[in-house]
Every structure is written in C-alpha cells, then in structure tokens.
Design a protein around this motif. Structure first.
Motif, PDB file in Angstrom:
ATOM      1  N   ASP A 116      64.465  81.877 -22.277  1.00 29.79           N
ATOM      2  CA  ASP A 116      63.250  81.688 -23.077  1.00 29.79           C
ATOM      3  C   ASP A 116      62.193  80.842 -22.372  1.00 29.79           C
ATOM      4  O   ASP A 116      61.096  80.646 -22.907  1.00 29.79           O
ATOM      5  N   GLY A 117      62.526  80.313 -21.191  1.00 27.13           N
ATOM      6  CA  GLY A 117      61.553  79.527 -20.444  1.00 27.13           C
ATOM      7  C   GLY A 117      61.422  78.088 -20.909  1.00 27.13           C
ATOM      8  O   GLY A 117      60.410  77.434 -20.661  1.00 27.13           O
ATOM      9  N   ARG A 118      62.463  77.555 -21.554  1.00 27.04           N
ATOM     10  CA  ARG A 118      62.442  76.157 -21.990  1.00 27.04           C
ATOM     11  C   ARG A 118      62.939  75.269 -20.848  1.00 27.04           C
ATOM     12  O   ARG A 118      63.865  75.633 -20.106  1.00 27.04           O
ATOM     13  N   ASN A 119      62.315  74.107 -20.654  1.00 26.00           N
ATOM     14  CA  ASN A 119      62.866  73.113 -19.735  1.00 26.00           C
ATOM     15  C   ASN A 119      64.236  72.703 -20.262  1.00 26.00           C
ATOM     16  O   ASN A 119      64.382  72.418 -21.469  1.00 26.00           O
ATOM     17  N   THR A 120      65.226  72.649 -19.379  1.00 29.81           N
ATOM     18  CA  THR A 120      66.620  72.525 -19.827  1.00 29.81           C
ATOM     19  C   THR A 120      67.378  71.541 -18.954  1.00 29.81           C
ATOM     20  O   THR A 120      67.242  71.560 -17.731  1.00 29.81           O
ATOM     21  N   LEU A 121      68.183  70.681 -19.596  1.00 31.42           N
ATOM     22  CA  LEU A 121      69.142  69.828 -18.891  1.00 31.42           C
ATOM     23  C   LEU A 121      70.518  70.143 -19.449  1.00 31.42           C
ATOM     24  O   LEU A 121      70.754  70.007 -20.649  1.00 31.42           O
ATOM     25  N   ALA A 122      71.431  70.596 -18.589  1.00 34.30           N
ATOM     26  CA  ALA A 122      72.779  70.953 -19.018  1.00 34.30           C
ATOM     27  C   ALA A 122      73.804  70.119 -18.260  1.00 34.30           C
ATOM     28  O   ALA A 122      73.802  70.107 -17.031  1.00 34.30           O
ATOM     29  N   ILE A 123      74.644  69.429 -19.003  1.00 34.49           N
ATOM     30  CA  ILE A 123      75.721  68.626 -18.415  1.00 34.49           C
ATOM     31  C   ILE A 123      77.023  69.280 -18.847  1.00 34.49           C
ATOM     32  O   ILE A 123      77.370  69.297 -20.027  1.00 34.49           O
ATOM     33  N   ARG A 168      61.112  64.992  -4.932  1.00 34.02           N
ATOM     34  CA  ARG A 168      59.965  65.900  -4.781  1.00 34.02           C
ATOM     35  C   ARG A 168      60.000  67.057  -5.784  1.00 34.02           C
ATOM     36  O   ARG A 168      59.019  67.782  -5.928  1.00 34.02           O
ATOM     37  N   ILE A 169      61.132  67.243  -6.454  1.00 35.69           N
ATOM     38  CA  ILE A 169      61.275  68.421  -7.305  1.00 35.69           C
ATOM     39  C   ILE A 169      60.346  68.348  -8.516  1.00 35.69           C
ATOM     40  O   ILE A 169      59.774  69.360  -8.931  1.00 35.69           O
ATOM     41  N   GLY A 170      60.185  67.157  -9.074  1.00 30.48           N
ATOM     42  CA  GLY A 170      59.284  67.004 -10.212  1.00 30.48           C
ATOM     43  C   GLY A 170      57.859  67.399  -9.848  1.00 30.48           C
ATOM     44  O   GLY A 170      57.159  68.053 -10.643  1.00 30.48           O
ATOM     45  N   GLU A 171      57.426  67.013  -8.631  1.00 30.41           N
ATOM     46  CA  GLU A 171      56.085  67.399  -8.172  1.00 30.41           C
ATOM     47  C   GLU A 171      55.987  68.912  -8.018  1.00 30.41           C
ATOM     48  O   GLU A 171      54.966  69.517  -8.349  1.00 30.41           O
ATOM     49  N   LEU A 172      57.068  69.539  -7.513  1.00 27.03           N
ATOM     50  CA  LEU A 172      57.071  70.990  -7.350  1.00 27.03           C
ATOM     51  C   LEU A 172      56.917  71.682  -8.701  1.00 27.03           C
ATOM     52  O   LEU A 172      56.167  72.645  -8.828  1.00 27.03           O
ATOM     53  N   ARG A 173      57.622  71.195  -9.707  1.00 31.18           N
ATOM     54  CA  ARG A 173      57.518  71.785 -11.049  1.00 31.18           C
ATOM     55  C   ARG A 173      56.083  71.714 -11.556  1.00 31.18           C
ATOM     56  O   ARG A 173      55.536  72.690 -12.086  1.00 31.18           O
ATOM     57  N   ALA A 174      55.452  70.544 -11.362  1.00 33.33           N
ATOM     58  CA  ALA A 174      54.070  70.389 -11.813  1.00 33.33           C
ATOM     59  C   ALA A 174      53.129  71.297 -11.023  1.00 33.33           C
ATOM     60  O   ALA A 174      52.205  71.900 -11.590  1.00 33.33           O
ATOM     61  N   THR A 175      53.351  71.409  -9.718  1.00 32.85           N
ATOM     62  CA  THR A 175      52.487  72.235  -8.863  1.00 32.85           C
ATOM     63  C   THR A 175      52.569  73.707  -9.247  1.00 32.85           C
ATOM     64  O   THR A 175      51.555  74.403  -9.356  1.00 32.85           O
ATOM     65  N   LEU A 176      53.800  74.198  -9.459  1.00 33.97           N
ATOM     66  CA  LEU A 176      53.990  75.616  -9.762  1.00 33.97           C
ATOM     67  C   LEU A 176      53.798  75.922 -11.243  1.00 33.97           C
ATOM     68  O   LEU A 176      53.609  77.077 -11.620  1.00 33.97           O
ATOM     69  N   ASP A 177      53.873  74.872 -12.079  1.00 34.44           N
ATOM     70  CA  ASP A 177      53.715  75.016 -13.532  1.00 34.44           C
ATOM     71  C   ASP A 177      54.676  76.063 -14.084  1.00 34.44           C
ATOM     72  O   ASP A 177      54.282  77.018 -14.760  1.00 34.44           O
ATOM     73  N   GLN A 224      71.129  60.242 -17.035  1.00 33.40           N
ATOM     74  CA  GLN A 224      70.416  61.269 -17.797  1.00 33.40           C
ATOM     75  C   GLN A 224      68.956  60.880 -18.007  1.00 33.40           C
ATOM     76  O   GLN A 224      68.050  61.704 -17.856  1.00 33.40           O
ATOM     77  N   GLU A 225      68.737  59.617 -18.363  1.00 35.24           N
ATOM     78  CA  GLU A 225      67.359  59.153 -18.578  1.00 35.24           C
ATOM     79  C   GLU A 225      66.532  59.281 -17.307  1.00 35.24           C
ATOM     80  O   GLU A 225      65.364  59.682 -17.341  1.00 35.24           O
ATOM     81  N   GLU A 226      67.138  58.963 -16.153  1.00 37.98           N
ATOM     82  CA  GLU A 226      66.374  59.041 -14.909  1.00 37.98           C
ATOM     83  C   GLU A 226      66.109  60.494 -14.511  1.00 37.98           C
ATOM     84  O   GLU A 226      65.047  60.822 -13.989  1.00 37.98           O
ATOM     85  N   LEU A 228      62.489  64.508 -13.132  1.00 33.82           N
ATOM     86  CA  LEU A 228      62.337  65.964 -13.033  1.00 33.82           C
ATOM     87  C   LEU A 228      61.410  66.544 -14.088  1.00 33.82           C
ATOM     88  O   LEU A 228      60.769  67.568 -13.866  1.00 33.82           O
ATOM     89  N   PHE A 229      61.363  65.904 -15.261  1.00 32.64           N
ATOM     90  CA  PHE A 229      60.604  66.468 -16.377  1.00 32.64           C
ATOM     91  C   PHE A 229      59.431  65.580 -16.781  1.00 32.64           C
ATOM     92  O   PHE A 229      58.826  65.782 -17.840  1.00 32.64           O
ATOM     93  N   ASP A 230      59.121  64.591 -15.924  1.00 30.45           N
ATOM     94  CA  ASP A 230      57.996  63.689 -16.178  1.00 30.45           C
ATOM     95  C   ASP A 230      58.112  63.019 -17.543  1.00 30.45           C
ATOM     96  O   ASP A 230      57.120  62.769 -18.234  1.00 30.45           O
ATOM     97  N   GLY A 231      59.343  62.734 -17.945  1.00 34.39           N
ATOM     98  CA  GLY A 231      59.584  62.021 -19.193  1.00 34.39           C
ATOM     99  C   GLY A 231      59.575  62.883 -20.440  1.00 34.39           C
ATOM    100  O   GLY A 231      59.895  62.398 -21.530  1.00 34.39           O
TER     101      GLY A 231
END
Length: 382
Positions: free
Chosen positions: A29-36, A154-163, A178-180, A185-188
């Motif tokens: 569905d294109g949701r930002n996701t964190l899976a542990i 650098r991955i967080g910047e890549l996500r923002a750049t590519l949107d 998890q908080e970090e 990665l998700f800019d908070g």
C-alpha cells in the motif's frame, strides 16, 4: 498479479508465516513501515514480494555482499529480475544491472549503504524509476545498536530525495534502537510498526563460566559431531587456533575473519552453505545474512558485546524451526575486556553509560537463577 498468487507461483509457499501478510499489505500500500521479526521469520519476503506487486524498482539497502548475492541468486532462480551493485561484481554482472535498469525490467536492485556517498548513485536512482526503498538489518542505523554502520545515516536523506515509501526490517531492536531508527530513517514520523516477537522457543540457551574453555568448546562440538555449527571468538587469532584444534579431533572445521582476503571469505561462505556438518570458527564478521536453515548449534568462546549482539548471533541457529542449541562461555577476563573497550572508546559519556548498562544486562542473563528465556524476552519488552 496479486500477492497470494506471487507467494505461491514465485516463492513456492501456500501461506504466509505469522505476521508476514500484515507487513506485506502495508508495504504494497506504500506505507512507511518498520518491521521487527525474529531471525528466520521471513523478513526478506516482506519486501521482495511487494517489489513484484508494485510498479518500478525497489532499492534494497543491505550491509553485506554475501547477503545480497545470496538473495539475488535466489530471486533470479525463481525468475525474478534482480541485481546487485557491489564491489564483488564481475563486469558482466554490472552490465546486466545497467541494462535491466535502462530497459525498465529490473524489479529489485541491491546495494550497500556505502554506495550512497556517491552523487552519481543518487542521480542514477533518480532516473531509474525507484518506487520504494527497503532497508535490511535496519538496526545498523542506530549508534545505540550493536552493529552501527555510519553510511546507514544517508538512507533517510535518500528517502527524502526520492520521495518514496521506505520499509525497514530488523530482528533486534530494543526501545532505544527503535526510536533512533524512526528518527534517522523516517525523520521522526511514526511508520506503521510491526513487532512480531523475539521468542525462538526451539533454541536452548546455555551459559558456562570458563574452566578450560578450549576443552569446553571441543566437548560441546564433539557431542554434536556431524552437525553444522558456528563458534564465535573475540579475536582473529583465536578463530584460527580453535579451528585447528577442532580439525585435530576429527571435525570438519574452518575459520573466518575480516583479515582474510575476499575470495577466501567467499570460499568459506560457499562451503558453509553447501557442506553438511561444517563448523565455522569466526569473529562476528561472519553470519549476517547467512541463510542456512539447518545450523544446529552456535557457541560463543568469548562473551558477546551485548544482549542484542548475542541474540543476533544465536539467531542463526535453528532457522528451520527444529531444535538448536547454544553455549556461551564467560569469565572475569571477558568482563574486564568488555568494560575496557567501553571506557576507552570515543563515545560520549551517555553512550558509554548505556553500553555499560547493556553489558550488565548480558551478565544478568549469563548469571540468571531463573529461566533465561524469560530474562531475554523481558529485556526486549516482551
């Protein structure tokens, strides 16, 4: 083609493992996701399958060449257009990746985080029609974690750049980590978060105080002769001498550490995947991404750095769900060495204090008077 059809026709499974379906649906569905998810829980399918459902290319950021090559090989054997850009590529492999990107046929592109330091890589990804980023071993972004890799920042910047949406996966992350991950990665912004437990009930947890540690490891291995196993050591020299001692008493054993050249390391990885009953004596450089389901035991000849590191390393055993065993040796010298490592590090005082806390938690697990599984799960908040 729908996810259920792809699950059957491409990956060969009739049903999802516990937790997989919810994660796959969120990622599709294109949701930002964190899976542990626990090691062996099927994390890779949770980004590989959505990559086939979604349009465009999914970029997979992964920490180890061996892991990437193994996953690309498996995908290609299943008929999926996948490739990796790594320093271990042949010219032919790299050319095939570029052709797939230009033709729009490549579905998964694996790369190490170090590649993101190049502006050329970022420009290439902009042009390639990337529709999603997947991050494997996401705990590597955290300076609180046990396996920090600066280039993951650098991955967080890549996500923002590519949107584009990002899906992050790990088997080990306490609340701080998890908080970090969320911050870096998700800019908070809070992603859809799935926590599917740390319990591996098929793995037996054992600790022993060192008392002739070489004999203890040899006895443990001899009781399991013919089974595939890993022995983790604190130094490169010890991996070599202990592998030699195992061979002397009739085991098939080899060593692995970061001082070996790349071809030697690849040869050990290949042997471990293909040979039954091989023991690899290694530093922690070995194991991340090794997808061998029938590792029956893992031993630590020296105390690990933390509970997170311990959990990650023992998690390589018993991925097929059958019983597996672990043994961790520890003694006063280990504890002094680990404390010295922390105190002499360049980390700020609050980080050093946290690292001492993590070491104390591991010692509490080692010396526990009640079920160690209860202590381990409580540490991870379960």
């Amino acid at each position: 083609m729908g996810a259920a059809t792809l699950l059957r026709d491409v990956f060969g499974f009739d049903a999802f493992r516990p937790g997989q379906q919810d994660i796959v649906e969120a990622v599709v569905d294109g949701r930002n996701t964190l899976a542990i998810m626990p090691t062996g829980g099927g994390k890779s399918l949770c980004f590989q399958l959505p990559a086939l459902v979604r349009d465009g290319v999914t970029v997979v950021i992964s920490p180890l060449i061996a892991l990437m090559r193994d996953q690309v090989r498996g995908l290609r054997e299943a008929g999926v257009e996948a490739g990796a850009l790594t320093s271990g590529n042949t010219d032919e492999e790299t050319d095939a990746v570029w052709r797939g990107l230009e033709a729009g046929t490549l579905k998964l592109l694996y790369m190490a985080p170090e590649r993101l330091s190049s502006s050329g890589t970022i420009n290439m990804l902009r042009r390639a029609g990337v529709s999603m980023i997947a991050v494997d071993e996401a705990h590597c972004v955290s300076q609180w974690g046990h396996d920090f890799r600066p280039d993951y920042l650098r991955i967080g910047e890549l996500r923002a750049t590519l949107d584009v949406p990002l899906a992050a996966f790990t088997a080990t992350a306490d609340a701080e980590t998890q908080e970090e991950i969320i911050r870096k990665l998700f800019d908070g912004e809070k992603p859809a978060t799935f926590l599917y437990g740390f319990d591996r009930p098929n793995i037996h947890l054992a600790f022993q105080v060192k008392d002739g540690p070489r004999a203890q490891i040899l006895n443990f291995a001899s009781a399991r002769k013919g089974q595939s196993g890993i022995v983790y050591c604190g130094t490169r020299a010890k991996t070599e001498t202990l592998a030699g001692a195992l061979r002397e008493v009739g085991h098939s054993a080899c060593y692995y550490h970061g001082g070996m050249d790349a071809e030697e390391r690849r040869d050990v990885e290949r042997r471990f995947q293909q040979e039954d009953g091989l023991i690899v004596v290694a530093t922690v450089a070995f194991g991340m991404g090794i997808d061998k389901p029938d590792i029956r035991w893992v031993a630590h000849a020296d105390l690990p750095k933390s509970i997170e590191a311990y959990y990650q390393e023992i998690g390589r055993a018993g991925r097929d769900g059958d019983p597996a065993e672990t043994l961790t040796l520890f003694g006063p010298d280990d504890i002094r060495y680990r404390r010295q490592q922390i105190d002499e590090g360049i980390a700020p005082p609050e980080r050093r204090a946290a690292d001492h806390g993590r070491l104390n938690a591991l010692l509490g697990l080692a010396e526990a008077l009640r079920c160690r599984r209860v202590n381990l799960l409580r540490y991870f908040g379960e």
